[in-house]
Design a protein around this motif. Structure first.
Motif, PDB file in Angstrom:
ATOM      1  N   MET A   1       0.845  -1.168   0.000  1.00 62.48           N
ATOM      2  CA  MET A   1       0.000   0.000   0.000  1.00 62.48           C
ATOM      3  C   MET A   1       0.896   1.239   0.000  1.00 62.48           C
ATOM      4  SD  MET A   1      -2.744   1.250   2.905  1.00 62.48           S
ATOM      5  CE  MET A   1      -2.926  -0.419   3.405  1.00 62.48           C
ATOM      6  N   THR A   2       0.590   2.152  -0.912  1.00 63.13           N
ATOM      7  CA  THR A   2       1.373   3.374  -1.035  1.00 63.13           C
ATOM      8  C   THR A   2       0.528   4.556  -0.582  1.00 63.13           C
ATOM      9  OG1 THR A   2       2.524   2.443  -2.929  1.00 63.13           O
ATOM     10  CG2 THR A   2       2.675   4.817  -2.632  1.00 63.13           C
TER      11      THR A   2
ATOM     12  N   LEU B   1      -0.974  15.108   0.445  1.00 64.31           N
ATOM     13  CA  LEU B   1      -1.812  16.058  -0.281  1.00 64.31           C
ATOM     14  C   LEU B   1      -1.013  16.806  -1.342  1.00 64.31           C
ATOM     15  CD1 LEU B   1      -4.601  17.545  -0.399  1.00 64.31           C
ATOM     16  CD2 LEU B   1      -3.584  19.208   1.140  1.00 64.31           C
ATOM     17  N   THR B   2       0.215  17.157  -1.028  1.00 66.64           N
ATOM     18  CA  THR B   2       1.039  17.936  -1.958  1.00 66.64           C
ATOM     19  C   THR B   2       1.394  17.162  -3.223  1.00 66.64           C
ATOM     20  OG1 THR B   2       3.038  17.256  -0.776  1.00 66.64           O
ATOM     21  CG2 THR B   2       2.019  19.348  -0.120  1.00 66.64           C
ATOM     22  N   LYS B   3       1.263  15.852  -3.215  1.00 64.86           N
ATOM     23  CA  LYS B   3       1.609  15.033  -4.386  1.00 64.86           C
ATOM     24  C   LYS B   3       0.384  14.599  -5.195  1.00 64.86           C
ATOM     25  CE  LYS B   3       6.039  14.970  -3.736  1.00 64.86           C
ATOM     26  NZ  LYS B   3       6.937  15.630  -4.643  1.00 64.86           N
ATOM     27  N   LEU B   4      -0.814  15.028  -4.792  1.00 61.91           N
ATOM     28  CA  LEU B   4      -1.996  14.683  -5.568  1.00 61.91           C
ATOM     29  C   LEU B   4      -1.921  15.272  -6.970  1.00 61.91           C
ATOM     30  CD1 LEU B   4      -4.942  14.983  -3.027  1.00 61.91           C
ATOM     31  CD2 LEU B   4      -3.898  12.905  -3.929  1.00 61.91           C
ATOM     32  N   SER B   5      -1.199  16.372  -7.122  1.00 66.46           N
ATOM     33  CA  SER B   5      -1.059  16.976  -8.450  1.00 66.46           C
ATOM     34  C   SER B   5      -0.357  16.030  -9.420  1.00 66.46           C
ATOM     35  CB  SER B   5      -0.319  18.307  -8.362  1.00 66.46           C
ATOM     36  OG  SER B   5       0.978  18.110  -7.856  1.00 66.46           O
TER      37      SER B   5
ATOM     38  N   PRO C   1     -11.848  10.378  -1.439  1.00 71.02           N
ATOM     39  CA  PRO C   1     -11.331   9.429  -0.443  1.00 71.02           C
ATOM     40  C   PRO C   1     -10.807  10.140   0.808  1.00 71.02           C
ATOM     41  CG  PRO C   1     -10.495   8.893  -2.625  1.00 71.02           C
ATOM     42  CD  PRO C   1     -11.193  10.212  -2.746  1.00 71.02           C
ATOM     43  N   LYS C   2     -11.079   9.542   1.944  1.00 70.23           N
ATOM     44  CA  LYS C   2     -10.622  10.103   3.216  1.00 70.23           C
ATOM     45  C   LYS C   2      -9.136   9.806   3.417  1.00 70.23           C
ATOM     46  CE  LYS C   2     -15.025   9.798   5.690  1.00 70.23           C
ATOM     47  NZ  LYS C   2     -15.695  10.541   4.716  1.00 70.23           N
ATOM     48  N   PRO C   3      -8.412  10.742   4.016  1.00 68.65           N
ATOM     49  CA  PRO C   3      -6.993  10.496   4.273  1.00 68.65           C
ATOM     50  C   PRO C   3      -6.797   9.575   5.477  1.00 68.65           C
ATOM     51  CG  PRO C   3      -7.609  12.636   5.124  1.00 68.65           C
ATOM     52  CD  PRO C   3      -8.813  12.087   4.415  1.00 68.65           C
ATOM     53  N   VAL C   4      -5.617   9.010   5.546  1.00 69.06           N
ATOM     54  CA  VAL C   4      -5.157   8.248   6.701  1.00 69.06           C
ATOM     55  C   VAL C   4      -4.269   9.209   7.476  1.00 69.06           C
ATOM     56  CG1 VAL C   4      -3.733   6.308   7.441  1.00 69.06           C
ATOM     57  CG2 VAL C   4      -5.186   6.086   5.421  1.00 69.06           C
TER      58      VAL C   4
ATOM     59  N   PHE D   1      -3.116  10.036   1.521  1.00 69.10           N
ATOM     60  CA  PHE D   1      -4.173   9.297   0.851  1.00 69.10           C
ATOM     61  C   PHE D   1      -3.629   7.970   0.339  1.00 69.10           C
ATOM     62  CE2 PHE D   1      -5.169  13.751   0.639  1.00 69.10           C
ATOM     63  CZ  PHE D   1      -6.509  13.788   0.976  1.00 69.10           C
ATOM     64  N   ILE D   2      -4.476   6.958   0.342  1.00 68.82           N
ATOM     65  CA  ILE D   2      -4.084   5.655  -0.185  1.00 68.82           C
ATOM     66  C   ILE D   2      -4.143   5.752  -1.708  1.00 68.82           C
ATOM     67  CG2 ILE D   2      -4.685   3.210  -0.302  1.00 68.82           C
ATOM     68  CD1 ILE D   2      -5.919   3.565   2.524  1.00 68.82           C
ATOM     69  N   GLU D   3      -3.019   5.454  -2.341  1.00 67.06           N
ATOM     70  CA  GLU D   3      -2.887   5.632  -3.785  1.00 67.06           C
ATOM     71  C   GLU D   3      -3.957   4.874  -4.565  1.00 67.06           C
ATOM     72  OE1 GLU D   3       0.580   5.769  -7.140  1.00 67.06           O
ATOM     73  OE2 GLU D   3       0.798   4.283  -5.544  1.00 67.06           O
ATOM     74  N   SER D   4      -4.243   3.648  -4.180  1.00 70.90           N
ATOM     75  CA  SER D   4      -5.232   2.864  -4.927  1.00 70.90           C
ATOM     76  C   SER D   4      -6.621   3.488  -4.847  1.00 70.90           C
ATOM     77  CB  SER D   4      -5.263   1.422  -4.425  1.00 70.90           C
ATOM     78  OG  SER D   4      -5.627   1.367  -3.058  1.00 70.90           O
ATOM     79  N   GLU D   5      -6.957   4.111  -3.713  1.00 68.08           N
ATOM     80  CA  GLU D   5      -8.257   4.777  -3.588  1.00 68.08           C
ATOM     81  C   GLU D   5      -8.310   6.020  -4.469  1.00 68.08           C
ATOM     82  OE1 GLU D   5      -8.942   5.539   0.560  1.00 68.08           O
ATOM     83  OE2 GLU D   5      -9.291   3.415   0.994  1.00 68.08           O
ATOM     84  N   ILE D   6      -7.209   6.745  -4.571  1.00 70.08           N
ATOM     85  CA  ILE D   6      -7.148   7.919  -5.443  1.00 70.08           C
ATOM     86  C   ILE D   6      -7.272   7.466  -6.899  1.00 70.08           C
ATOM     87  CG2 ILE D   6      -5.688   9.817  -6.250  1.00 70.08           C
ATOM     88  CD1 ILE D   6      -6.927  10.249  -3.450  1.00 70.08           C
ATOM     89  N   ASP D   7      -6.571   6.404  -7.267  1.00 71.68           N
ATOM     90  CA  ASP D   7      -6.650   5.882  -8.635  1.00 71.68           C
ATOM     91  C   ASP D   7      -8.084   5.454  -8.978  1.00 71.68           C
ATOM     92  OD1 ASP D   7      -3.942   6.347  -8.980  1.00 71.68           O
ATOM     93  OD2 ASP D   7      -3.363   4.261  -8.591  1.00 71.68           O
ATOM     94  N   GLU D   8      -8.767   4.805  -8.037  1.00 73.25           N
ATOM     95  CA  GLU D   8     -10.154   4.396  -8.254  1.00 73.25           C
ATOM     96  C   GLU D   8     -11.054   5.619  -8.420  1.00 73.25           C
ATOM     97  OE1 GLU D   8     -11.485   1.762  -5.137  1.00 73.25           O
ATOM     98  OE2 GLU D   8      -9.687   0.526  -5.336  1.00 73.25           O
ATOM     99  N   TRP D   9     -10.825   6.656  -7.632  1.00 70.07           N
ATOM    100  CA  TRP D   9     -11.621   7.879  -7.707  1.00 70.07           C
ATOM    101  C   TRP D   9     -11.469   8.523  -9.085  1.00 70.07           C
ATOM    102  CZ3 TRP D   9     -10.547  13.107  -8.268  1.00 70.07           C
ATOM    103  CH2 TRP D   9     -11.567  13.984  -7.925  1.00 70.07           C
ATOM    104  N   VAL D  10     -10.225   8.596  -9.580  1.00 74.21           N
ATOM    105  CA  VAL D  10      -9.974   9.170 -10.906  1.00 74.21           C
ATOM    106  C   VAL D  10     -10.633   8.298 -11.977  1.00 74.21           C
ATOM    107  CG1 VAL D  10      -8.189   9.701 -12.616  1.00 74.21           C
ATOM    108  CG2 VAL D  10      -7.859  10.357 -10.223  1.00 74.21           C
ATOM    109  N   LYS D  11     -10.486   6.976 -11.868  1.00 73.29           N
ATOM    110  CA  LYS D  11     -11.070   6.067 -12.852  1.00 73.29           C
ATOM    111  C   LYS D  11     -12.588   6.200 -12.888  1.00 73.29           C
ATOM    112  CE  LYS D  11     -11.208   1.243 -14.339  1.00 73.29           C
ATOM    113  NZ  LYS D  11     -12.537   1.428 -14.899  1.00 73.29           N
ATOM    114  N   ALA D  12     -13.217   6.381 -11.737  1.00 77.01           N
ATOM    115  CA  ALA D  12     -14.673   6.544 -11.693  1.00 77.01           C
ATOM    116  C   ALA D  12     -15.099   7.792 -12.464  1.00 77.01           C
ATOM    117  CB  ALA D  12     -15.152   6.618 -10.247  1.00 77.01           C
ATOM    118  N   ARG D  13     -14.309   8.859 -12.387  1.00 75.44           N
ATOM    119  CA  ARG D  13     -14.629  10.067 -13.142  1.00 75.44           C
ATOM    120  C   ARG D  13     -14.480   9.845 -14.639  1.00 75.44           C
ATOM    121  NH1 ARG D  13     -15.041   9.890  -8.734  1.00 75.44           N
ATOM    122  NH2 ARG D  13     -16.212  11.396  -7.585  1.00 75.44           N
TER     123      ARG D  13
END
Length: 64
Positions: A1-2, A6-10, A31-34, A43-55
């Protein structure tokens, strides 16, 4: 898990302000942060990736 700060979401193409991301989190639309400490979250990278994919999927459904 990676974990991604917040600063790297860009790097994932998410250029929202911190205030807007906080608002989306409160509305359960992001997605909620840890929290690693009381003031440091990531943020959990896989959750961010899923959020982007859903869009992207939603965009493709509308276009079809």
């Amino acid at each position: 898990m990676t974990l991604i700060p917040l600063t790297k979401l860009s790097d994932k193409g998410i250029t929202y302000s911190r205030n807007y991301i906080d608002r989306l989190i409160k509305e359960d639309r992001f997605p909620k942060p840890v929290f690693l400490s009381p003031r440091r979250g990531a943020f959990i990278e896989s959750e961010i990736d899923e959020w982007v994919k859903a869009r992207v999927d939603r965009r493709d459904e509308v276009a079809a």
